[in-house]
Design a protein around this motif. Sequence first.
Motif, PDB file in Angstrom:
ATOM      1  N   ASP A  28      33.166  20.375  -1.857  1.00 22.23           N
ATOM      2  CA  ASP A  28      33.912  21.132  -2.869  1.00 22.23           C
ATOM      3  C   ASP A  28      33.700  20.526  -4.252  1.00 22.23           C
ATOM      4  O   ASP A  28      33.498  21.237  -5.232  1.00 22.23           O
ATOM      5  CB  ASP A  28      35.403  21.164  -2.542  1.00 22.23           C
ATOM      6  N   TRP A  29      33.760  19.194  -4.336  1.00 23.08           N
ATOM      7  CA  TRP A  29      33.537  18.522  -5.616  1.00 23.08           C
ATOM      8  C   TRP A  29      32.114  18.733  -6.105  1.00 23.08           C
ATOM      9  O   TRP A  29      31.882  19.007  -7.285  1.00 23.08           O
ATOM     10  CB  TRP A  29      33.820  17.028  -5.490  1.00 23.08           C
ATOM     11  N   LEU A  30      31.150  18.609  -5.203  1.00 19.26           N
ATOM     12  CA  LEU A  30      29.753  18.792  -5.593  1.00 19.26           C
ATOM     13  C   LEU A  30      29.481  20.224  -6.038  1.00 19.26           C
ATOM     14  O   LEU A  30      28.724  20.458  -6.983  1.00 19.26           O
ATOM     15  CB  LEU A  30      28.829  18.399  -4.445  1.00 19.26           C
ATOM     16  N   LYS A  31      30.130  21.181  -5.380  1.00 14.96           N
ATOM     17  CA  LYS A  31      29.963  22.583  -5.762  1.00 14.96           C
ATOM     18  C   LYS A  31      30.505  22.819  -7.178  1.00 14.96           C
ATOM     19  O   LYS A  31      29.864  23.476  -7.994  1.00 14.96           O
ATOM     20  CB  LYS A  31      30.667  23.494  -4.762  1.00 14.96           C
ATOM     21  N   VAL A  32      31.668  22.258  -7.469  1.00 16.77           N
ATOM     22  CA  VAL A  32      32.259  22.418  -8.802  1.00 16.77           C
ATOM     23  C   VAL A  32      31.388  21.734  -9.851  1.00 16.77           C
ATOM     24  O   VAL A  32      31.166  22.277 -10.947  1.00 16.77           O
ATOM     25  CB  VAL A  32      33.706  21.876  -8.834  1.00 16.77           C
ATOM     26  N   LEU A  33      30.861  20.558  -9.546  1.00 17.62           N
ATOM     27  CA  LEU A  33      29.990  19.875 -10.502  1.00 17.62           C
ATOM     28  C   LEU A  33      28.710  20.671 -10.740  1.00 17.62           C
ATOM     29  O   LEU A  33      28.203  20.720 -11.861  1.00 17.62           O
ATOM     30  CB  LEU A  33      29.676  18.464 -10.012  1.00 17.62           C
TER      31      LEU A  33
END
Length: 129
Positions: A48-53
């Motif tokens: 989820d964090w990587l997708k947002v970044l």
Amino acid sequence: MIESFNFVLRLAIWFLLTAELSAINILFGVAVALLLPQPRRRRVMIRDWLKVLGEIAIAIPKAYIEAFELILFPHTQEEITMERVKPNRTPGLIFLDIFLITFTPKTIVSQYHQRGWYEVHRVKRKTRK
């Protein structure tokens, strides 16, 4: 791992607010990032964090394109829409979502509703009829 993402996010916000990278400011920023209360533990996925970044990386060129569109073509229409918050979002991810929406020049989040909605203000080009 997620705790380090929260720490880095808080420190980045501190540096954006103060716009100073002196040693004392870095020390204060680290202290503030550590002293702020930690959120309740929720299961957060790294993807989820990587997708947002990744979405932030895409938003940067999009922001430049929208800025040039605003300069070259008048945007006289406005609309306010409600967008649903993606499911299972932590407060840090909700902040990044709001940042993503607000980063582009044509949109801004005017209000976050605790029931899981963003109120988004957009400017648009006048449509020809």
